[in-house]
Enzyme design. Sequence first.
Site, PDB file in Angstrom:
ATOM      1  N   HIS A 121      -3.436   3.513  -1.522  1.00 21.04           N
ATOM      2  CA  HIS A 121      -2.741   2.363  -2.105  1.00 21.04           C
ATOM      3  C   HIS A 121      -2.634   2.623  -3.603  1.00 21.04           C
ATOM      4  O   HIS A 121      -3.594   2.432  -4.350  1.00 21.04           O
ATOM      5  CB  HIS A 121      -3.576   1.111  -1.806  1.00 21.04           C
ATOM      6  CG  HIS A 121      -2.870  -0.159  -2.086  1.00 21.04           C
ATOM      7  ND1 HIS A 121      -2.004  -0.756  -1.203  1.00 21.04           N
ATOM      8  CD2 HIS A 121      -2.894  -0.973  -3.169  1.00 21.04           C
ATOM      9  CE1 HIS A 121      -1.544  -1.872  -1.710  1.00 21.04           C
ATOM     10  NE2 HIS A 121      -2.050  -2.021  -2.912  1.00 21.04           N
ATOM     11  N   HIS A 136       5.899  -0.700  -2.413  1.00 20.43           N
ATOM     12  CA  HIS A 136       6.797  -1.571  -1.641  1.00 20.43           C
ATOM     13  C   HIS A 136       8.206  -1.011  -1.432  1.00 20.43           C
ATOM     14  O   HIS A 136       9.031  -1.695  -0.824  1.00 20.43           O
ATOM     15  CB  HIS A 136       6.940  -2.956  -2.289  1.00 20.43           C
ATOM     16  CG  HIS A 136       5.678  -3.749  -2.314  1.00 20.43           C
ATOM     17  ND1 HIS A 136       5.669  -5.122  -2.308  1.00 20.43           N
ATOM     18  CD2 HIS A 136       4.393  -3.386  -2.349  1.00 20.43           C
ATOM     19  CE1 HIS A 136       4.433  -5.559  -2.348  1.00 20.43           C
ATOM     20  NE2 HIS A 136       3.632  -4.519  -2.379  1.00 20.43           N
ATOM     21  N   HIS A 170       1.599   0.059  -1.647  1.00 23.65           N
ATOM     22  CA  HIS A 170       1.505  -0.685  -2.905  1.00 23.65           C
ATOM     23  C   HIS A 170       2.829  -0.784  -3.653  1.00 23.65           C
ATOM     24  O   HIS A 170       3.111  -1.819  -4.237  1.00 23.65           O
ATOM     25  CB  HIS A 170       0.447  -0.091  -3.855  1.00 23.65           C
ATOM     26  CG  HIS A 170       0.408  -0.751  -5.212  1.00 23.65           C
ATOM     27  ND1 HIS A 170      -0.141  -2.000  -5.397  1.00 23.65           N
ATOM     28  CD2 HIS A 170       0.846  -0.340  -6.425  1.00 23.65           C
ATOM     29  CE1 HIS A 170      -0.048  -2.321  -6.687  1.00 23.65           C
ATOM     30  NE2 HIS A 170       0.556  -1.345  -7.328  1.00 23.65           N
ATOM     31  N   GLU A 211      -2.382  -6.641   1.980  1.00 23.56           N
ATOM     32  CA  GLU A 211      -2.951  -7.225   0.761  1.00 23.56           C
ATOM     33  C   GLU A 211      -2.016  -8.180   0.032  1.00 23.56           C
ATOM     34  O   GLU A 211      -2.431  -8.833  -0.912  1.00 23.56           O
ATOM     35  CB  GLU A 211      -3.428  -6.122  -0.175  1.00 23.56           C
ATOM     36  CG  GLU A 211      -2.314  -5.419  -0.882  1.00 23.56           C
ATOM     37  CD  GLU A 211      -2.638  -5.248  -2.349  1.00 23.56           C
ATOM     38  OE1 GLU A 211      -3.775  -5.500  -2.750  1.00 23.56           O
ATOM     39  OE2 GLU A 211      -1.723  -4.881  -3.090  1.00 23.56           O
ATOM     40  N   ASN A 212      -0.760  -8.268   0.470  1.00 21.42           N
ATOM     41  CA  ASN A 212       0.169  -9.226  -0.132  1.00 21.42           C
ATOM     42  C   ASN A 212       0.545 -10.340   0.842  1.00 21.42           C
ATOM     43  O   ASN A 212       1.514 -11.067   0.616  1.00 21.42           O
ATOM     44  CB  ASN A 212       1.440  -8.512  -0.600  1.00 21.42           C
ATOM     45  CG  ASN A 212       1.143  -7.374  -1.548  1.00 21.42           C
ATOM     46  OD1 ASN A 212       1.277  -6.209  -1.184  1.00 21.42           O
ATOM     47  ND2 ASN A 212       0.705  -7.698  -2.743  1.00 21.42           N
ATOM     48  N   ASN A 228      -5.364  -3.463  -4.313  1.00 17.14           N
ATOM     49  CA  ASN A 228      -5.822  -3.990  -5.599  1.00 17.14           C
ATOM     50  C   ASN A 228      -5.981  -5.505  -5.604  1.00 17.14           C
ATOM     51  O   ASN A 228      -6.643  -6.058  -6.473  1.00 17.14           O
ATOM     52  CB  ASN A 228      -4.880  -3.555  -6.725  1.00 17.14           C
ATOM     53  CG  ASN A 228      -3.437  -3.848  -6.423  1.00 17.14           C
ATOM     54  OD1 ASN A 228      -2.925  -3.453  -5.371  1.00 17.14           O
ATOM     55  ND2 ASN A 228      -2.760  -4.534  -7.323  1.00 17.14           N
ATOM     56  N   HIS A 229      -5.371  -6.193  -4.622  1.00 19.85           N
ATOM     57  CA  HIS A 229      -5.518  -7.646  -4.547  1.00 19.85           C
ATOM     58  C   HIS A 229      -6.539  -8.072  -3.483  1.00 19.85           C
ATOM     59  O   HIS A 229      -6.502  -9.214  -3.017  1.00 19.85           O
ATOM     60  CB  HIS A 229      -4.168  -8.307  -4.247  1.00 19.85           C
ATOM     61  CG  HIS A 229      -3.152  -8.120  -5.329  1.00 19.85           C
ATOM     62  ND1 HIS A 229      -3.405  -8.429  -6.644  1.00 19.85           N
ATOM     63  CD2 HIS A 229      -1.877  -7.649  -5.287  1.00 19.85           C
ATOM     64  CE1 HIS A 229      -2.326  -8.153  -7.375  1.00 19.85           C
ATOM     65  NE2 HIS A 229      -1.393  -7.671  -6.574  1.00 19.85           N
TER      66      HIS A 229
END
Length: 252
Positions: free
Chosen positions: A143, A170, A168, A31-32, A59-60
Amino acid sequence: MNGTPGVRAVERLLPELREELRADFCVANGENAADGLGITPHLAERILASGVDVVTLGNHAWRRKEVIPYLAETDRVIRPANLSKPTPGRGLTFAEGSNGTNVAVINLLGQLFLAPPMGPWEVVDELVAEARRTTPVILVDIHGEATSEKVAMAAYLDGKVTAVLGTHTHVQTNDARVSPAGTAAITDAGMTGPHDSVIGVVTELAVEQMRTGVPVRFRTASGGVRLEGVLVECGEDGRATRCEPVRAELPT
Ligand SMILES: [Fe+2]
């Protein structure tokens, strides 16, 4: 994985690492991937082509609009199951490992500090029951921002799934474990991307925003790139027998 450095690290390191670890299946949180925020179909395809079987999001998930129709079609990139029901995509998928094992992957979004439309607790029982009707090998990506919520989810799913892996935050946590009931867990699997950073962002920019409270345009950092994750072993019955963190440096 975080930004272009993270995607490149997967492309350069994962094929060999999969062989070295004799991994039959690989899941990555993506997601990043698009400059730290979201994912595009092109990046998702690059990640899948590098030896990832299923990409999860968080979330992204909706940051890149072009991913919306893609999520409606693919069964290899999933988004948290507890987003709004009318949105495209799925939070549970099945894919076959290189040894022929059918693996279920569930993606959940924590409710602490992330405020999803539904709490993960509202949907998890139904998802696990649906997965178990097809296969005993079930991996859950929770996440979430809060360690407490991720530990609680691992405890709740103890003995019901193969692994509960946190994403999430990291920063790889030092709590990889296998419970007596056969569930592997780690609170955060870590980050594949530039570690000379504040969780992937250029350090000076992240510090400036936090110190002053004035919004700053973030940029993905570039130094100290490494791949992080966790290796889980399990039997045909889906019970985990091993859970260990994995780290691989990108040669400079
Ligand atoms: Fe996230």
